[in-house]
Design an enzyme around this catalytic site. Structure first.
Site, short mmCIF file in Angstrom:
data_model
loop_
_atom_site.label_atom_id
_atom_site.label_comp_id
_atom_site.label_asym_id
_atom_site.label_seq_id
_atom_site.Cartn_x
_atom_site.Cartn_y
_atom_site.Cartn_z
CB CYS A 72 38.02 2.78 -38.94
SG CYS A 72 38.63 2.94 -37.19
CE1 TYR A 100 34.23 6.55 -33.25
CE2 TYR A 100 33.58 5.52 -31.10
CZ TYR A 100 33.90 5.33 -32.40
OH TYR A 100 34.17 4.34 -33.31
CD GLU A 107 35.27 7.01 -37.34
OE1 GLU A 107 36.34 6.59 -37.32
OE2 GLU A 107 34.38 6.49 -36.61
CG ASP A 115 34.34 -0.60 -39.94
OD1 ASP A 115 33.86 -1.31 -38.84
OD2 ASP A 115 35.33 -0.35 -39.92
CE1 TYR A 169 33.62 3.48 -39.01
CE2 TYR A 169 31.32 2.90 -39.24
CZ TYR A 169 32.54 3.03 -38.53
OH TYR A 169 32.64 2.55 -37.16
CB CYS A 220 43.65 -1.39 -38.56
SG CYS A 220 43.98 -0.56 -39.93
CB CYS A 228 46.02 5.81 -57.35
SG CYS A 228 45.33 7.40 -57.96
#
Length: 216
Positions: free
Chosen positions: A53, A84, A96, A131, A136, A199, A208
Site C-alpha cells: 500500500c 485507482y 502501487e 493486502d 501490492y 498503514c 539489510c
C-alpha cells in the site's frame, strides 16, 4: 478446501485501455511544500519503489533526511493514466509505487534501498500481509545502470539474511523505471492528511546490509 487462483499480471492485450488524459497533480507536497513533479532543482535524483500500500510506503520515504519530495502513483503496468479503481481491479498490470526525489549529497541511494528492504516483506509475491493483488507486489524501478547494480547487489546481500531468519526467496521485481502515473490527489501524502489512516506497511525485522561494492 477451496483454493483461490494467485493474482497474475495481465498481458498488454488483456489490460484495460486507459485514457490519454493525465491525472491532475497537486502543485505542492502536503508535508514540505516542494513540487511533486518535474522540473526539480538541479543535482537531485529520482528513485521508484513498490512495497505494498503506497500510503505507508510514501510516509517512510518523506521522513528521511535528504529526500526532497515524494509522490504516489502507478508503475510497471500497461494501462495509460489508470485510476485507482482500475489498478485495484488487477487489469492494468501496475503496482502501487512511490516516486522519491532525493539529494545524493545528503542521502545515498543505498540508504533508500535499506529503507525499502527493511520496511516491507519482499518475499510475499503478489501481496503484503492482508493486502492481496498484483498492485501490492514488491518492486524496484531503477533510473540508470548504477541504480540497477546497487539494487541487485542489495537484493543478493539481503537474501542470505532473510533465509537465515526463516523467510523464503525474494520476489521483488527489479526493472527499468517506466512511466510513473500519478495517483489521485487524495492519495498524495495520505497519512499526513489522515494521521489515523490505514498503514499496512510492515517489515520482517531483518536488517539489510547496504553499500555493497559492485564493479562497473
Amino acid at each position: 478446501m477451496f483454493f483461490r487462483k494467485s493474482p497474475a499480471i495481465p498481458s498488454k492485450a488483456e489490460a484495460l485501455p486507459g485514457r490519454p488524459e493525465r491525472m491532475p497533480v497537486p502543485p505542492a507536497h502536503f508535508v514540505n511544500n516542494h513540487p511533486l513533479e518535474p522540473p526539480f532543482p538541479d543535482g537531485l535524483e529520482q528513485a521508484m519503489f513498490g512495497m505494498g500500500c503506497f500510503w505507508g510506503a510514501e510516509r517512510k520515504f518523506w521522513q528521511l533526511s535528504g529526500v526532497f519530495s515524494t509522490a504516489v502513483g502507478y508503475a510497471a503496468g500497461h494501462t495509460p493514466n489508470p485510476t485507482y479503481r482500475e489498478v485495484c481491479s488487477g487489469l492494468t498490470g501496475h503496482t502501487e509505487a512511490v516516486l522519491v526525489v532525493f539529494d545524493p549529497k545528503a542521502i545515498r541511494y543505498d540508504d533508500l534501498l535499506q529503507a525499502f528492504w527493511e520496511s516491507h516483506d519482499p518475499t510475499q509475491g503478489m501481496r503484503q500481509g492482508n493486502d492481496v493483488g498484483t498492485q501490492y507486489r514488491s518492486g524496484i524501478y531503477y533510473y540508470g545502470e548504477a541504480q540497477r547494480r546497487a539494487a541487485e547487489a542489495s537484493r543478493d546481500a539481503y537474501q542470505p539474511r532473510l533465509t537465515a531468519a526463516g523467510h523464503g526467496p525474494i520476489t521483488t521485481e527489479i526493472l527499468p523505471a517506466s512511466e510513473f502515473y500519478y495517483a489521485e490527489e487524495y492519495h498524495q501524502q495520505y497519512l499526513a492528511k489522515n494521521p489515523g489512516g490505514y498503514c499496512g506497511l510492515g517489515g520482517t525485522g531483518v536488517s539489510c546490509p547496504v553499500g555493497i561494492a559492485v564493479d562497473a
